[in-house]
Design a protein around this motif. Sequence first.
Motif, PDB file in Angstrom:
ATOM      1  N   SER A 278       0.814  -1.223   0.000  1.00  0.00           N
ATOM      2  CA  SER A 278       0.000   0.000   0.000  1.00  0.00           C
ATOM      3  C   SER A 278       0.843   1.268   0.000  1.00  0.00           C
ATOM      4  O   SER A 278       0.343   2.350  -0.323  1.00  0.00           O
ATOM      5  N   ASP A 279       2.136   1.153   0.344  1.00  0.00           N
ATOM      6  CA  ASP A 279       3.017   2.325   0.372  1.00  0.00           C
ATOM      7  C   ASP A 279       3.825   2.483  -0.916  1.00  0.00           C
ATOM      8  O   ASP A 279       4.658   3.394  -1.021  1.00  0.00           O
ATOM      9  N   LEU A 280       3.600   1.618  -1.874  1.00  0.00           N
ATOM     10  CA  LEU A 280       4.402   1.631  -3.100  1.00  0.00           C
ATOM     11  C   LEU A 280       4.217   2.932  -3.873  1.00  0.00           C
ATOM     12  O   LEU A 280       3.104   3.432  -4.031  1.00  0.00           O
ATOM     13  N   ALA A 281       5.327   3.475  -4.355  1.00  0.00           N
ATOM     14  CA  ALA A 281       5.296   4.693  -5.173  1.00  0.00           C
ATOM     15  C   ALA A 281       6.393   4.602  -6.223  1.00  0.00           C
ATOM     16  O   ALA A 281       7.431   3.984  -5.997  1.00  0.00           O
ATOM     17  N   PRO A 282       6.197   5.205  -7.385  1.00  0.00           N
ATOM     18  CA  PRO A 282       7.215   5.134  -8.443  1.00  0.00           C
ATOM     19  C   PRO A 282       8.399   6.039  -8.110  1.00  0.00           C
ATOM     20  O   PRO A 282       8.255   7.045  -7.417  1.00  0.00           O
ATOM     21  N   PRO A 283       9.577   5.712  -8.637  1.00  0.00           N
ATOM     22  CA  PRO A 283      10.722   6.596  -8.472  1.00  0.00           C
ATOM     23  C   PRO A 283      10.557   7.824  -9.369  1.00  0.00           C
ATOM     24  O   PRO A 283       9.778   7.807 -10.330  1.00  0.00           O
ATOM     25  N   PRO A 284      11.280   8.904  -9.068  1.00  0.00           N
ATOM     26  CA  PRO A 284      11.228  10.066  -9.965  1.00  0.00           C
ATOM     27  C   PRO A 284      11.741   9.697 -11.354  1.00  0.00           C
ATOM     28  O   PRO A 284      12.567   8.809 -11.513  1.00  0.00           O
ATOM     29  N   GLY A 285      11.238  10.398 -12.360  1.00  0.00           N
ATOM     30  CA  GLY A 285      11.712  10.177 -13.711  1.00  0.00           C
ATOM     31  C   GLY A 285      10.658   9.577 -14.607  1.00  0.00           C
ATOM     32  O   GLY A 285       9.470   9.539 -14.271  1.00  0.00           O
ATOM     33  N   PRO A 286      11.076   9.094 -15.750  1.00  0.00           N
ATOM     34  CA  PRO A 286      10.127   8.586 -16.747  1.00  0.00           C
ATOM     35  C   PRO A 286       9.473   7.301 -16.290  1.00  0.00           C
ATOM     36  O   PRO A 286       9.982   6.596 -15.416  1.00  0.00           O
ATOM     37  N   PRO A 287       8.337   6.936 -16.891  1.00  0.00           N
ATOM     38  CA  PRO A 287       7.680   5.678 -16.537  1.00  0.00           C
ATOM     39  C   PRO A 287       8.492   4.478 -17.009  1.00  0.00           C
ATOM     40  O   PRO A 287       9.276   4.562 -17.959  1.00  0.00           O
ATOM     41  N   GLY A 288       8.285   3.372 -16.336  1.00  0.00           N
ATOM     42  CA  GLY A 288       8.996   2.151 -16.687  1.00  0.00           C
ATOM     43  C   GLY A 288       8.081   0.949 -16.598  1.00  0.00           C
ATOM     44  O   GLY A 288       6.931   0.982 -17.044  1.00  0.00           O
TER      45      GLY A 288
END
Length: 366
Positions: A278-288
């Motif tokens: 539930s805490d998952l978030a993407p890293p900064p930058g373009p999508p992967g």
Amino acid sequence: MTPSEIFLAATPGLEPFLAEEAREAGFGGVAVTPGGVTITGGWAEVRRANLELAGAGRVLARVAEFPAVHLAQLDKRARKLDWPALLRGDVPVKVEATSRGSKIYHAGAAAQRIERAIADATGAPAEGDDPVRLLVRIERNLVTISVDTSGEPLHRRGFKAFVGKAPLRETMAALFLRACGWDGTRPLVDPMCGSGTILLEGAARAAGLSPGRGREFAWARLAPSELRQEAGPAPAARGDIPPILGFDRDDGAVRGAAENAARAGLSGHVTIGRAALSDLAPPPGPPGLVLTNPPYGARIGKPGPLHGLYATLGAVLKERFRGWEAGVITSEPGLAKTTGLSFTDTGPPVPHGPLKIRLYRTGPLP
């Protein structure tokens, strides 16, 4: 004796992706066949395939082929082969034979005849530790002899000491990444990383590191001089790779995956931490790409309690990972459906122990 054909074993269902990898690596004569891929080349290609192809499970070199309709004929033709050009007298040789639709129906007797021919020509014993395996297939009276040039299966990279529950083999992880169209230039996230197999295969590819860099191979104990030539220095790992992140809620899995990464020389290329889904978030930058192999009922327990986990995965991805692509590997279609994700592709069934698993892929998430 030089290879007339090289067979690259693959997990059934993933053969096209191994063929794609072989073509990209510059191998010639690439053709898909049930259970693997065939390529053309000599001992240099045999060596390179073992070292460089992340998706190959084993590399077999076909070294002889001839017709035979009875054991005496098999014995005579086997004795005409130049065994000292292939096998060393100080290395044990194990012959494994199969027969189908042939007048020579006793596979054990066929194996014994070839073992005696080898022993008489080279002095190599038929018993001993860590033998070279010679595979003899007799099909419709045609005898085909191949040598296993890998030894230990190639998914055993030589780095992982910690293994989680029912992990993917490294070769499967590499081919699932390829099936998702991931080429090492985009970020990669595994929110339920376990022992880190997907992360380590992705990081090695992104960094340009050979999957076989940490192990030995059976080809080193064969006779051809081309296989004993010193290899040049291994290329250094590329440093400018995209973010590769893995998470798990289990402290032991996080520690074990981090230790696996360190043994593989990839600590500087992957980030592994403890986090709830539930805490998952993407890293900064373009999508992967988010690619994960979550628990599934037949593997870990009953699937019922896992519906909430899959629903959370889908909700988090839809809410926070817009523009990203996702891949979910599971044996349970119902659990995949529970994510609520719109899958654009459902891959073929792939054997995984006693189960059949599939890769469920999305396009860019809206």
